[in-house]
Design an enzyme around this catalytic site. Structure first.
Site, PDB file in Angstrom:
ATOM      1  N   GLU A 170      64.871  13.482-117.141  1.00  0.00           N
ATOM      2  CA  GLU A 170      65.040  14.136-118.446  1.00  0.00           C
ATOM      3  C   GLU A 170      66.329  13.755-119.183  1.00  0.00           C
ATOM      4  O   GLU A 170      67.060  14.622-119.657  1.00  0.00           O
ATOM      5  CB  GLU A 170      64.986  15.661-118.257  1.00  0.00           C
ATOM      6  CG  GLU A 170      63.687  16.118-117.620  1.00  0.00           C
ATOM      7  CD  GLU A 170      63.610  17.635-117.442  1.00  0.00           C
ATOM      8  OE1 GLU A 170      64.625  18.328-117.615  1.00  0.00           O
ATOM      9  OE2 GLU A 170      62.497  18.116-117.142  1.00  0.00           O
ATOM     10  N   ASN A 212      62.003   9.706-114.854  1.00  0.00           N
ATOM     11  CA  ASN A 212      61.019  10.786-115.015  1.00  0.00           C
ATOM     12  C   ASN A 212      61.376  11.643-116.226  1.00  0.00           C
ATOM     13  O   ASN A 212      62.546  11.984-116.420  1.00  0.00           O
ATOM     14  CB  ASN A 212      61.065  11.649-113.734  1.00  0.00           C
ATOM     15  CG  ASN A 212      59.923  12.641-113.609  1.00  0.00           C
ATOM     16  OD1 ASN A 212      58.759  12.259-113.717  1.00  0.00           O
ATOM     17  ND2 ASN A 212      60.250  13.906-113.381  1.00  0.00           N
ATOM     18  N   HIS A 249      53.523  18.197-118.509  1.00  0.00           N
ATOM     19  CA  HIS A 249      53.312  19.645-118.624  1.00  0.00           C
ATOM     20  C   HIS A 249      52.656  19.868-119.982  1.00  0.00           C
ATOM     21  O   HIS A 249      53.319  19.789-121.011  1.00  0.00           O
ATOM     22  CB  HIS A 249      54.649  20.388-118.563  1.00  0.00           C
ATOM     23  CG  HIS A 249      55.375  20.235-117.266  1.00  0.00           C
ATOM     24  ND1 HIS A 249      54.907  20.794-116.088  1.00  0.00           N
ATOM     25  CD2 HIS A 249      56.518  19.589-116.938  1.00  0.00           C
ATOM     26  CE1 HIS A 249      55.751  20.503-115.103  1.00  0.00           C
ATOM     27  NE2 HIS A 249      56.731  19.770-115.592  1.00  0.00           N
ATOM     28  N   GLU A 278      54.147  15.812-112.684  1.00  0.00           N
ATOM     29  CA  GLU A 278      54.286  17.275-112.644  1.00  0.00           C
ATOM     30  C   GLU A 278      53.161  17.936-113.436  1.00  0.00           C
ATOM     31  O   GLU A 278      53.385  18.893-114.187  1.00  0.00           O
ATOM     32  CB  GLU A 278      55.651  17.695-113.211  1.00  0.00           C
ATOM     33  CG  GLU A 278      56.815  17.050-112.499  1.00  0.00           C
ATOM     34  CD  GLU A 278      58.178  17.526-112.995  1.00  0.00           C
ATOM     35  OE1 GLU A 278      58.258  18.540-113.711  1.00  0.00           O
ATOM     36  OE2 GLU A 278      59.173  16.863-112.667  1.00  0.00           O
ATOM     37  N   ASP A 280      50.513  20.018-115.149  1.00  0.00           N
ATOM     38  CA  ASP A 280      49.894  21.336-115.286  1.00  0.00           C
ATOM     39  C   ASP A 280      49.424  21.455-116.727  1.00  0.00           C
ATOM     40  O   ASP A 280      49.978  20.825-117.619  1.00  0.00           O
ATOM     41  CB  ASP A 280      50.809  22.495-114.857  1.00  0.00           C
ATOM     42  CG  ASP A 280      52.205  22.462-115.448  1.00  0.00           C
ATOM     43  OD1 ASP A 280      52.403  21.861-116.524  1.00  0.00           O
ATOM     44  OD2 ASP A 280      53.113  23.062-114.830  1.00  0.00           O
TER      45      ASP A 280
HETATM   46  C1  XIL Z   1      61.078  23.692-112.112  1.00  0.00           C
HETATM   47  C2  XIL Z   1      60.616  24.459-110.887  1.00  0.00           C
HETATM   48  O1  XIL Z   1      59.217  24.407-110.857  1.00  0.00           O
HETATM   49  C3  XIL Z   1      61.112  25.882-110.930  1.00  0.00           C
HETATM   50  O2  XIL Z   1      60.828  26.522-109.696  1.00  0.00           O
HETATM   51  C4  XIL Z   1      62.610  25.918-111.176  1.00  0.00           C
HETATM   52  O3  XIL Z   1      63.018  27.251-111.339  1.00  0.00           O
HETATM   53  C5  XIL Z   1      62.962  25.113-112.398  1.00  0.00           C
HETATM   54  O4  XIL Z   1      62.474  23.787-112.267  1.00  0.00           O
HETATM   55  N1  XIL Z   1      60.762  19.519-115.003  1.00  0.00           N
HETATM   56  C6  XIL Z   1      61.180  19.157-113.746  1.00  0.00           C
HETATM   57  C7  XIL Z   1      61.042  20.094-112.618  1.00  0.00           C
HETATM   58  O5  XIL Z   1      61.548  17.985-113.554  1.00  0.00           O
HETATM   59  O6  XIL Z   1      62.065  19.925-111.672  1.00  0.00           O
HETATM   60  C8  XIL Z   1      61.007  21.517-113.088  1.00  0.00           C
HETATM   61  O7  XIL Z   1      60.736  22.345-111.957  1.00  0.00           O
HETATM   62  C9  XIL Z   1      59.981  21.690-114.170  1.00  0.00           C
HETATM   63  C10 XIL Z   1      60.289  20.833-115.361  1.00  0.00           C
END
Ligand code: XIL
Length: 449
Positions: A170, A212, A249, A278, A280
């Site tokens: 990020e 990422n 996401h 990641e 969802d």
């Molecule tokens: C999130 C986790 O799922 C949570 O449990 C934590 O509180 C915060 O981080 N991008 C990412 C992940 O790269 O590491 C994040 O994970 C979600 C967004």
């Protein structure tokens, strides 16, 4: 039990795969005909096995403190062949005090995964978020040094156990600027990202190194273009980078874009793997999950998909019910859609086949696949030619014990395999008996014919 195959020998995730080619006593190989018996119990019926059939992995984020939850562990062990620690490898978890490293929870996940043949994605070595207090308070060259030391220490601790690292997470800003995100790390100098990648490569030369990010799914977005330009620049200047992670996401504010497949294939065309890291989707619409899977399958260098949690109740966005299993562990319609898409026929790519490089060459990229206690699978993706010859070498006393999706021949040592395309596509694989040596096999050449 032996696999039933018609025509092609396809990659399997277990020892039953070893029917294609058998190592003969003199170090030469003899091709045998597989005996035909009914199929395995798992292939095509779980996310991981079905993804493996397509030369890919299907993973999930895992929280160490849930491994003792029976429902959770049962689904994890049954369905997934890749694991990403959800928080346990982050900077605040692994270096809570400067210079004091703490790997207990991460090791627990790594051991759980690897003892069951699942691979591990490391997440993440350098990030503006989830920094321990000591790091948040640092700046300038002291912070740069501390960050590089962190990358080196953590990547060294997990060397050989992590297939791919999200080295930097990020680092770009949202919105239309295409600029870097402001952070204490960014303020140490614009070259902090490449410095992190170089340190990670030095510490674990065998791991794939990924950049990422989120909101990098829509090809037209400035942030996507900015990441694309970073990767292109790294490839041109020889900064070590092997993959791009799209967090993906998706929700009403950041929906699945119709040009997602274009984004995946454009990143892949830079010569990196693409991973959906990641996933969802708010409300878990089956059709959108299906589209994401089909998009990945259409891009040969989209090597795997990770969903960000198992049950809706495990999600960081639990109120959106964005995952594949209900809170009680039941499969949702999105699960069925994903499994069907993984098991479905090949999906036509939106872009044409890649242009072969000048001189009749091709590119062969080897990646680690399933690993067992005594042997491991490797998969090689060829681009730039449909009739190809790839030479692969293993390190003695390793021996290749089976292959799929190609016609192998061998030099007299038995350590160098020449694999020729046999019409089964552009991904072939093989199983190597480690015999105590876990060095990654090397691709020596790729020739188009
Ligand atoms: C999130 C986790 O799922 C949570 O449990 C934590 O509180 C915060 O981080 N991008 C990412 C992940 O790269 O590491 C994040 O994970 C979600 C967004």
């Amino acid at each position: 039990m032996i696999e039933r195959c018609q025509g092609n020998i396809r990659p399997k995730s277990g020892p039953r795969a070893r029917t294609a080619v058998v190592l003969a006593a003199a170090g030469l190989l003899a091709v045998t005909t597989a005996a035909f018996l009914p199929g395995t119990a798992s292939a095509g019926t779980t996310l991981g096995a079905s993804a493996a059939e397509r030369g890919r992995y299907f993973g999930t984020a895992v929280a160490a403190n849930k491994l003792s939850d029976n429902t959770y562990a049962t689904i994890l062990n049954r369905e997934f062949n890749s694991v990403t620690p959800e928080n346990e490898m982050k900077i605040d978890a692994t270096e809570p005090q400067q210079g004091q490293f703490s790997y207990g929870a991460a090791d627990q996940i790594v051991n759980h995964a690897r003892s069951r043949g699942m691979q591990v994605r490391g997440h993440t070595l350098a990030w503006h978020s989830q920094q321990p207090g000591w790091m948040q308070n640092m700046s300038g060259s002291a912070l740069r040094q501390a960050m590089l030391n962190h990358v080196t220490q953590v990547a060294t601790h997990f060397r050989g156990q992590v297939v791919a690292w999200d080295v930097v997470n990020e680092a770009f800003a949202d919105g239309s600027s295409g600029a870097r995100r402001d952070s204490n790390l960014q303020r140490t100098g614009n070259d902090w990202i490449e410095a992190a990648f170089r340190a990670a490569r030095a510490a674990d030369p065998g791991a794939k190194l990924c950049y990422n990010d989120y909101n990098t799914d829509d090809w037209t977005h400035a942030k996507t273009q900015a990441v694309y330009n970073l990767v292109r620049d790294f490839k041109q200047r020889g900064v070590p980078i092997d993959c791009v992670g799209l967090q993906s996401h998706f929700n009403s504010g950041s929906p699945y874009p119709g040009n997602y497949r274009t984004t995946l294939s454009n990143f892949a065309a830079l010569g990196v793997d693409v991973q959906i890291t990641e996933l969802d989707i708010e409300g878990a619409p089956a059709a959108t999950y299906r589209n994401v899977v089909q998009d990945c399958l259409a891009v040969s260098r989209c090597t795997g998909i990770t969903v960000w949690g198992i049950r809706d109740t495990d999600s960081w966005r639990a109120s959106q019910n964005p995952l594949l299993f209900t809170g009680s562990g039941a499969k949702k319609p999105a699960y069925d859609a994903v499994l069907a898409a993984l098991n479905g026929g090949s999906t036509p790519p939106t872009t044409g086949p890649p242009t072969p490089p000048p001189g009749g060459g091709c590119t062969a990229t080897l990646r680690d696949a399933t690993r067992w206690s005594d042997r491991f699978n490797s998969e090689v993706t060829v681009s730039g030619a449909s009739n190809w010859t790839v030479v692969v070498a293993v390190t003695p006393p390793q021996k290749i014990s089976s292959t799929w999706n190609g016609t192998p021949s061998w030099d007299t040592s038995g350590n160098v395999m020449t694999m020729r395309s046999n019409g089964s596509g552009n991904v072939f694989g093989f199983t190597t008996m480690a015999n105590g040596t876990w060095t990654r096999p090397q691709v020596r050449s790729c020739t188009a014919s």
